[in-house]
Design an enzyme around this catalytic site. Structure first.
Site, PDB file in Angstrom:
ATOM      1  N   GLN A  73      49.646 -70.486  33.136  1.00  0.00           N
ATOM      2  CA  GLN A  73      50.563 -70.141  34.214  1.00  0.00           C
ATOM      3  C   GLN A  73      51.607 -69.140  33.723  1.00  0.00           C
ATOM      4  O   GLN A  73      51.844 -69.009  32.528  1.00  0.00           O
ATOM      5  CB  GLN A  73      51.298 -71.393  34.736  1.00  0.00           C
ATOM      6  CG  GLN A  73      50.397 -72.520  35.215  1.00  0.00           C
ATOM      7  CD  GLN A  73      49.894 -73.400  34.090  1.00  0.00           C
ATOM      8  OE1 GLN A  73      50.582 -73.614  33.113  1.00  0.00           O
ATOM      9  NE2 GLN A  73      48.677 -73.891  34.230  1.00  0.00           N
ATOM     10  N   ASP A 121      42.907 -50.214  30.289  1.00  0.00           N
ATOM     11  CA  ASP A 121      42.893 -50.937  31.567  1.00  0.00           C
ATOM     12  C   ASP A 121      44.006 -50.443  32.490  1.00  0.00           C
ATOM     13  O   ASP A 121      44.713 -51.236  33.115  1.00  0.00           O
ATOM     14  CB  ASP A 121      43.027 -52.439  31.332  1.00  0.00           C
ATOM     15  CG  ASP A 121      42.550 -53.258  32.528  1.00  0.00           C
ATOM     16  OD1 ASP A 121      41.776 -52.719  33.343  1.00  0.00           O
ATOM     17  OD2 ASP A 121      42.951 -54.431  32.647  1.00  0.00           O
TER      18      ASP A 121
END
Length: 646
Positions: free
Chosen positions: A279, A392
């Protein structure tokens, strides 16, 4: 559609999508709600996309083009002079924002009327890449004003206790006129690792967050020294009627109260993302009350998916990029671990993800796109100079700060130590942004893949869709290798089209940047008029400012996460959390993960905690040793970690 800002912070959604799987996200479709792409990595068997039916690569394929207009980007000025210090600063800097003083030749009545129109001013404080948004400025009662004394170097006794033991004195207030002056009683404490000036920007919330003015202060970094400033504010042309605007601020610098950190040193405020490995939380650091983003990763999930090398490698690259001190790269502040989890703490960027803003706008005006591309070039420059290829580049990995500047994040697919003339072959990236040489895998690839992705990104930002759009992945690969790029008529300037053409050259040896890296791209006429020194210093005003109401504003995050109740102990939750603990051999794979953004802390304060490896601080010297040891451990535990990128 789920907001990818929340899922992609630190790249939580990116890991190990098999390239030969029938599943996966489709590429972005033209003129529609932009679809987000999952990055792809080489599978366990090293499988590459099926491109045998594509034929030979198409080099220097001509691109069709049409015309449009071009304009320029504005800028602002400042002077940066830091006082000398007798040590490498590591500690806390407490800044108290006093009041605004509006002077000049006008009558009191005229000034009072002017002030009444500016009743929603607020301050954005920039300390390196860390930022603070003040509450709205309150109007002081009429007839009161602060004194205009300049820097006061009153001594405050040196102490290692918490900040509250040395509160900043309230500025002296004296009756000078009947003019009401705005007053903010707020203060902020910054974690200091290096001496930097404080950049203070004033905005008018009542006028669509219009920029009002800017000032710098250059605090002393001598321990315990209290300083008082009453700085002139350089106002924008829109507010030039505000004659002799001044802002009062106080600072005091204090040494560290502790030298190691763990989960208990942070308070969770909101959940802002969730993914395969853990998370992401918005957190507040207890000692300084600074707000950060904290990524919590489950070690067992990482080991099970053989991602230890990539995960620790991402941390290593974050350490290197933090050392680069680029204002356009999200800085790693702390990293630490427990027997169960890994923790990465970075600056919190409340402005949101560029993808989120592009999704709302469909496309950006060319000037706005130019600004983002220019700042991205400076971020890539910092990476490439350190031998890091990003691999990326996409809107999901570009964050905006409160003022609208970009910050590059998520280095999970990046590769370090790529020297000039060397190549790598790992198939990874995001489908829409893959360079042809990555897909074809004929001779490996180098840093030129970042410039290809930059060209795709510029096209997408200005046109509103991917230049190689297709309904399925195989067709997308064909379009990337062979397809023509068509420009909408009358939408782009000649310079923009030419830059996209040069960046999307299918031969990496002839691609713009091949003979001079970032500096070669910066010289393209598309960027004429940009002062690169001012841009690097964030002295050029962004063309767009996100709406942010305060430093803990999460309005740019997905409510699916921000509305959830959060666990106060930060512990990761997964199906393996109750299973047997990891062995010491596997735990060794995470050795050297701990980091604090202060390279001289160990040496300056003599802190060495040999009894608690999970909480120790990695100085630059220790970092090199840890890296060496970690590489050996990685080699011994490849059965758990997967292969390291060649």
């Amino acid at each position: 559609m789920m907001n990818k800002w929340a899922k992609n912070w630190f790249g939580l959604s990116k890991k190990s999508v098999s390239t030969n799987s029938a599943k996966g996200s489709l590429p972005r479709s033209p003129l529609a709600s932009i679809q987000t792409n999952q990055p792809v990595e080489e599978g366990e068997g090293g499988s590459l996309p099926s491109v045998s039916n594509l034929g030979p690569s198409s080099i220097d394929h001509p691109m069709e083009e049409f015309a449009s207009d071009q304009s320029t980007v504005g800028n602002r000025n400042s002077n940066d002079i830091l006082p000398e210090v007798d040590h490498e600063p590591s500690g806390y800097l407490k800044l108290q924002i006093g009041s605004l003083v509006l002077g000049g030749p006008h009558t009191d009545a005229a000034l009072a009327m002017e002030c009444s129109r500016l009743n929603q001013l607020f301050v954005v404080v920039q300390f390196g890449t860390t930022e603070f948004v003040s509450p709205p400025l309150k109007w002081e009662s009429p007839g009161r004003d602060i004194g205009t004394s300049s820097r006061d170097s009153a001594n405050v006794s040196r102490s290692s206790s918490m900040m509250s033991s040395h509160p900043i004195p309230t500025p002296a207030i004296q009756r000078t006129s009947s003019i009401p002056n705005p007053l903010t009683p707020s203060y902020v404490v910054f974690d200091v690792a290096k001496p930097v000036p404080i950049d203070v920007n004033i905005y008018d919330h009542g006028n669509n967050n219009e920029f009002v003015g800017r000032t710098y202060i250059h605090p002393s970094y001598n321990y315990g020294q209290f300083e008082q400033f009453c700085n002139s504010v350089e106002v924008s042309p829109a507010y030039n009627r505000m004659v002799d605007l001044r802002l009062s601020l106080n600072t005091v610098f204090q040494p560290l109260s502790q030298h190691s950190y763990g989960p208990d040193d942070f308070v969770p405020l909101k959940l802002i993302g969730k993914g395969t490995f853990g998370q992401v939380y918005l957190v507040r650091k207890k000692d300084t009350e600074r707000v950060y983003a904290m990524k919590v990763l489950s070690k067992k999930v990482i080991v099970r998916r053989k991602e230890v090398a990539h995960t620790v490698g991402e941390r290593d690259i974050l350490v290197q990029t933090s050392a680069a001190d680029s204002p356009f790269i999200v800085a790693l502040r702390f990293s630490f671990q427990t027997p169960k989890d890994l923790y990465l703490v970075t600056d919190y960027m409340a402005g949101g993800e560029l993808f989120w803003h592009l999704q709302k706008s469909v496309r950006f005006p060319e000037e706005r796109a130019k600004f983002y591309i220019a700042e991205l070039l400076l971020a890539l420059q910092a990476l490439h100079k350190r031998g890091i290829v990003y691999r990326d580049l996409k809107p999901e990995n570009i964050l905006l700060d409160v003022q609208g500047h970009i910050a590059l994040c998520d280095f999970g697919l990046s590769k370090a130590n790529l020297s000039v003339g060397t190549t790598t072959r790992t198939f990874c990236g995001t489908t829409d942004y893959l360079a042809p040489e990555v897909i074809l895998d004929e001779a490996g690839y180098d840093m030129m893949v970042d410039f290809w992705s930059l060209g795709v990104l510029l096209y997408e930002m200005t046109c509103g869709w991917s230049p190689f759009y297709a309904d399925n992945t195989q067709q997308l690969y064909k379009n990337i290798v062979f397809g023509k790029v068509r420009f909408p008529r009358g939408l782009l300037s000649v310079e923009a089209r030419d830059l996209i053409k040069l960046l999307l050259n299918r031969n990496p040896k002839h691609r713009l940047g091949a003979h001079g890296d970032v500096e070669e791209v910066m010289k393209h006429p598309f960027f004429d008029g940009i002062d690169w020194k001012k841009l690097a210093a964030k002295e050029i005003s962004p063309p767009f400012k996100p709406i942010v109401e305060g430093e803990i504003d999460v309005s740019n995050f997905d409510v699916e996460f921000t509305n959830k109740a959060i666990d106060r102990d930060f512990s990761s939750t997964d199906e393996m959390s109750t299973s047997a603990p990891l062995s010491s051999t596997v735990q060794n794979g995470f050795k050297g993960f701990t980091y604090i953004d202060a390279s001289a802390m160990d040496e300056a304060f003599g802190y060495h905690n040999s009894n608690d490896s999970a909480s120790s601080i990695s100085s630059q010297d220790d970092y090199s040793k840890d890296n060496s040891d970690m590489d050996l451990n990685r080699a011994n535990d490849e059965v758990f970690m997967g292969q390291i990128d060649p």
